[in-house]
Enzyme design. Structure first.
Site, PDB file in Angstrom:
ATOM      1  N   LEU A 164       0.850  -1.191   0.000  1.00 33.59           N
ATOM      2  CA  LEU A 164       0.000   0.000   0.000  1.00 33.59           C
ATOM      3  C   LEU A 164       0.883   1.237   0.000  1.00 33.59           C
ATOM      4  O   LEU A 164       1.868   1.314   0.738  1.00 33.59           O
ATOM      5  CB  LEU A 164      -0.899   0.026   1.240  1.00 33.59           C
ATOM      6  CG  LEU A 164      -2.203  -0.773   1.200  1.00 33.59           C
ATOM      7  CD1 LEU A 164      -2.904  -0.670   2.547  1.00 33.59           C
ATOM      8  CD2 LEU A 164      -3.120  -0.286   0.091  1.00 33.59           C
ATOM      9  N   ASP A 165       0.529   2.226  -0.824  1.00 36.39           N
ATOM     10  CA  ASP A 165       1.269   3.485  -0.859  1.00 36.39           C
ATOM     11  C   ASP A 165       1.119   4.224   0.466  1.00 36.39           C
ATOM     12  O   ASP A 165       0.130   4.030   1.191  1.00 36.39           O
ATOM     13  CB  ASP A 165       0.750   4.374  -1.991  1.00 36.39           C
ATOM     14  CG  ASP A 165       1.009   3.776  -3.358  1.00 36.39           C
ATOM     15  OD1 ASP A 165       2.018   3.067  -3.519  1.00 36.39           O
ATOM     16  OD2 ASP A 165       0.206   4.036  -4.282  1.00 36.39           O
ATOM     17  N   PRO A 166       2.055   5.124   0.802  1.00 37.75           N
ATOM     18  CA  PRO A 166       1.917   5.913   2.035  1.00 37.75           C
ATOM     19  C   PRO A 166       0.603   6.684   2.105  1.00 37.75           C
ATOM     20  O   PRO A 166       0.045   6.855   3.193  1.00 37.75           O
ATOM     21  CB  PRO A 166       3.124   6.865   1.958  1.00 37.75           C
ATOM     22  CG  PRO A 166       4.141   6.110   1.169  1.00 37.75           C
ATOM     23  CD  PRO A 166       3.361   5.345   0.144  1.00 37.75           C
ATOM     24  N   ALA A 219      -2.247   5.744   1.110  1.00 38.51           N
ATOM     25  CA  ALA A 219      -3.384   4.832   1.226  1.00 38.51           C
ATOM     26  C   ALA A 219      -3.482   4.279   2.645  1.00 38.51           C
ATOM     27  O   ALA A 219      -2.489   4.173   3.365  1.00 38.51           O
ATOM     28  CB  ALA A 219      -3.254   3.684   0.230  1.00 38.51           C
ATOM     29  N   ARG A 258      -4.459   3.965  -8.789  1.00 37.37           N
ATOM     30  CA  ARG A 258      -3.986   5.247  -9.341  1.00 37.37           C
ATOM     31  C   ARG A 258      -4.054   5.249 -10.858  1.00 37.37           C
ATOM     32  O   ARG A 258      -4.387   6.266 -11.484  1.00 37.37           O
ATOM     33  CB  ARG A 258      -2.542   5.504  -8.892  1.00 37.37           C
ATOM     34  CG  ARG A 258      -2.420   6.006  -7.466  1.00 37.37           C
ATOM     35  CD  ARG A 258      -0.987   6.310  -7.126  1.00 37.37           C
ATOM     36  NE  ARG A 258      -0.168   5.117  -7.005  1.00 37.37           N
ATOM     37  CZ  ARG A 258       1.135   5.039  -7.314  1.00 37.37           C
ATOM     38  NH1 ARG A 258       1.764   6.096  -7.817  1.00 37.37           N
ATOM     39  NH2 ARG A 258       1.795   3.927  -7.138  1.00 37.37           N
TER      40      ARG A 258
END
Length: 286
Positions: free
Chosen positions: A38-40, A42, A175
């Site tokens: 997971l991206d920061p 998210a 995204r």
């Protein structure tokens, strides 16, 4: 050393790698892994494996669900609001009907180009490392599957916002969905918020914050693997299994991976059924 799984609710602003480091420190546990980055920017479900369970991550059930907020009229180099703005043009006349038509085109198996700021490796280097050093590399197209998209909210304005629930397969970049949807509508789009509500059989409703993580919250290693059929061994088979030997197991009804147990119900790992034999894939001893 602990062995099993945790269902972590990842907070905003830190990476999945940071989460692993924090769990490792709080539980004084060396061997920790996770499923599905997971991206920061998210939040949401991040399955965490401890000890011997790290060898079982690839056997978790597939499928992920997200709640995504998309802003139209804006594009960035990272396809979310953390990146540098490339274009910003109001689009107050964008219609929901046009959006819904394009959403229908995304259902099923589609070709998707991952963002330039992503964890994908090219030439041994991750794209986000290359992008941060000023070298933008275009990721190759790859096929992903979108199972379902449900519209949750539509907000009018100069920069309209759309909230969606997206059920998809592994490897899907939300995204990229925001970017491609905006491009198809001719106005640009960017991901403005993301929460993963389901991942590999783990749900947001049952997830834990860092403050709620204690040893008694660790679930048994076989609990998330209930989607796999079961094979039960006799004592002599168990002895041979623990030595990594192939076993005769005449079950032709199912071919593929199985959970393996001894005669008293202890979980012993994962085997692959091929014809009438069990081949050890992951052997777990007690």
């Amino acid at each position: 050393m602990y062995s099993g799984f945790l269902n972590l609710n990842k907070p905003l602003g830190i990476t999945a790698h940071d989460c692993v480091a924090r769990v490792r420190k709080s539980l004084n546990q060396k061997q920790v892994g996770h499923s599905g980055t997971l991206d920061p920017a998210a939040t949401g479900v991040l399955p965490i494996a401890l000890g011997k369970a790290t060898r079982l991550l690839r056997f978790l059930p597939p499928g992920k669900s997200y709640t995504a907020l998309i802003e139209f009229g804006t594009t960035t180099d990272s396809d979310d609001l953390d990146g540098q703005i490339l274009t910003r043009q109001p689009c107050p006349d964008l219609s929901l009907a046009a959006v819904e038509f394009q959403l229908e085109q995304l259902i099923g198996k589609i070709w998707q180009r991952p963002p330039s700021f992503s964890a994908i490796q090219i030439g041994g280097k991750r794209l986000y490392d290359l992008a941060r050093s000023g070298e933008i590399v275009v990721a190759p197209l790859r096929q992903v599957e979108i199972e379902q998209i449900q519209l949750l909210n539509w907000q009018l304005g100069d920069f309209p916002r759309l909230e969606l629930q997206i059920d998809c397969g592994s490897g899907t970049y939300i995204r990229a969905i925001a970017r491609d949807l905006g491009a198809a509508l001719g106005c640009g789009g960017v991901l403005a918020g993301l929460c993963r509500t389901r991942s590999n059989g783990f749900s947001l409703e049952e997830s834990l914050t860092f403050e709620q993580i204690y040893p008694d919250q660790i679930m048994a290693s076989d609990r998330p693997l209930a989607h796999l059929p079961e094979a039960k061994l006799e004592p002599e088979q168990t002895r041979r299994w623990l030595h990594g030997q192939v076993l005769a197991y005449p079950d032709l009804s199912f071919q593929g991976y199985k959970r393996v147990y001894n005669d008293i119900g202890e979980f012993l790992g994962i085997a692959e059924q091929r014809q009438d034999q069990l081949y050890p894939t992951v052997v777990i001893s007690h």
